[in-house]
Write a protein that holds these residues in place. Sequence first.
Motif, mmCIF file in Angstrom:
data_model
loop_
_atom_site.group_PDB
_atom_site.id
_atom_site.type_symbol
_atom_site.label_atom_id
_atom_site.label_comp_id
_atom_site.label_asym_id
_atom_site.label_seq_id
_atom_site.Cartn_x
_atom_site.Cartn_y
_atom_site.Cartn_z
ATOM 1 N N CYS A 1 0.842 -1.210 0.000
ATOM 2 C CA CYS A 1 0.000 0.000 0.000
ATOM 3 C C CYS A 1 0.873 1.254 0.000
ATOM 4 C CB CYS A 1 -0.911 -0.012 1.224
ATOM 5 S SG CYS A 1 -1.915 1.484 1.353
ATOM 6 N N ILE A 2 0.611 2.153 -0.927
ATOM 7 C CA ILE A 2 1.390 3.395 -0.994
ATOM 8 C C ILE A 2 0.624 4.584 -0.392
ATOM 9 C CG2 ILE A 2 2.830 2.696 -2.961
ATOM 10 C CD1 ILE A 2 0.895 4.276 -4.780
ATOM 11 N N CYS B 1 -2.067 6.087 -1.166
ATOM 12 C CA CYS B 1 -2.453 7.106 -2.156
ATOM 13 C C CYS B 1 -3.883 7.617 -1.944
ATOM 14 C CB CYS B 1 -2.318 6.521 -3.565
ATOM 15 S SG CYS B 1 -3.460 5.152 -3.855
ATOM 16 N N ASN B 2 -4.638 6.928 -1.102
ATOM 17 C CA ASN B 2 -6.020 7.345 -0.788
ATOM 18 C C ASN B 2 -7.034 7.118 -1.902
ATOM 19 O OD1 ASN B 2 -6.392 8.293 1.925
ATOM 20 N ND2 ASN B 2 -4.891 9.856 1.434
ATOM 21 N N CYS C 1 -8.465 4.441 -2.885
ATOM 22 C CA CYS C 1 -9.553 3.557 -2.438
ATOM 23 C C CYS C 1 -10.546 4.329 -1.567
ATOM 24 C CB CYS C 1 -9.000 2.348 -1.694
ATOM 25 S SG CYS C 1 -7.909 2.793 -0.334
ATOM 26 N N ILE D 1 -7.203 6.164 6.320
ATOM 27 C CA ILE D 1 -5.785 5.922 6.015
ATOM 28 C C ILE D 1 -4.944 7.040 6.628
ATOM 29 C CG2 ILE D 1 -4.081 5.616 4.153
ATOM 30 C CD1 ILE D 1 -6.489 4.893 2.325
ATOM 31 N N CYS E 1 -7.034 0.847 -7.097
ATOM 32 C CA CYS E 1 -5.767 0.631 -6.377
ATOM 33 C C CYS E 1 -4.618 0.381 -7.370
ATOM 34 C CB CYS E 1 -5.900 -0.550 -5.419
ATOM 35 S SG CYS E 1 -4.386 -0.842 -4.496
ATOM 36 N N THR F 1 -1.606 -0.570 -6.847
ATOM 37 C CA THR F 1 -0.680 -1.673 -6.518
ATOM 38 C C THR F 1 -1.413 -2.984 -6.258
ATOM 39 O OG1 THR F 1 -0.738 -1.188 -4.161
ATOM 40 C CG2 THR F 1 0.919 -0.009 -5.457
ATOM 41 N N CYS G 1 -3.430 -4.008 -3.901
ATOM 42 C CA CYS G 1 -3.163 -4.532 -2.553
ATOM 43 C C CYS G 1 -4.411 -4.652 -1.695
ATOM 44 C CB CYS G 1 -2.115 -3.679 -1.842
ATOM 45 S SG CYS G 1 -2.675 -2.031 -1.446
HETATM 46 S S1 SF4 Z 1 -5.681 2.512 -3.398
HETATM 47 FE FE1 SF4 Z 1 -4.369 0.805 -2.808
HETATM 48 S S2 SF4 Z 1 -2.358 1.695 -2.543
HETATM 49 FE FE2 SF4 Z 1 -3.792 3.379 -2.515
HETATM 50 S S3 SF4 Z 1 -4.274 3.671 -0.330
HETATM 51 FE FE3 SF4 Z 1 -5.815 2.315 -1.149
HETATM 52 S S4 SF4 Z 1 -5.059 0.255 -0.739
HETATM 53 FE FE4 SF4 Z 1 -3.322 1.692 -0.524
#
Ligand code: SF4
Length: 204
Positions: free
Chosen positions: A74-75, A77-78, A80, A91, A131, A133, A135
């Motif tokens: 998870c980076i 990035c918000n 999600c 987050i 997302c 990545t 994840c």
């Molecule tokens: S979209 Fe993926 S990488 Fe970005 S905050 Fe959500 S779970 Fe983490």
Amino acid sequence: MTAPAHTARDHQPGNGSNGSYWRDIYRAVASIATGLKLTLRYLFSRSVTIHYPFERLAFAPRYRGIHEFEAEKCIACNLCAKACPVDCIYIDATAPRKIDPKTAKASGGELVRFAIDYQKCMFCGLCTEPCPTDCIHMGKLHDLSAYTRQEMVVEFTELDRRGQRTPLPLWIDRNAERIPWVAAERERILRGELATDAADVPSV
Ligand code: SF4
Ligand code: SF4
């Protein structure tokens, strides 16, 4: 001039006023017979329910259950959280994170918090789509239970510290000894393995 009201005597057999008395009896008996026929048909047909949790049904291939989260990818990035229609993803990170191509894991800031409030989540799966990545996944478990509202807010970063991708439902922990598939699920969750699609119904 108003018409005379019908009395109970009008419906007595043999008074000759009309045949509605016998017609009503015929309809009542026919209706009971129809109901009994239906009941008997289902009484001897194959059952469509199962004795859950001792038995369980296969999942549809795109079933959306309690999330599974790979915190190391998870980076923060918000994306999600922004996609969530009910704002139930929380987050917090100390600094930006990015994926290290050598390890395929996120580095940089610390992911302090990644939580989902299951009092609000409606399992739409929209959080998984943006997302970057890959994840966050919709899992295969559907029966998360708790004694308090606070326990329905699942802290995925804390689970990650224990090596879990998804919460261990209370009932699974308590019934693992007597139900084989529950024991297997408990072990999988504690090992931090993602759910597989092995038990899915075949896709068409
Ligand atoms: S979209 Fe993926 S990488 Fe970005 S905050 Fe959500 S779970 Fe983490
Ligand atoms: S499944 Fe839907 S409601 Fe639940 S956290 Fe994801 S986007 Fe929000």
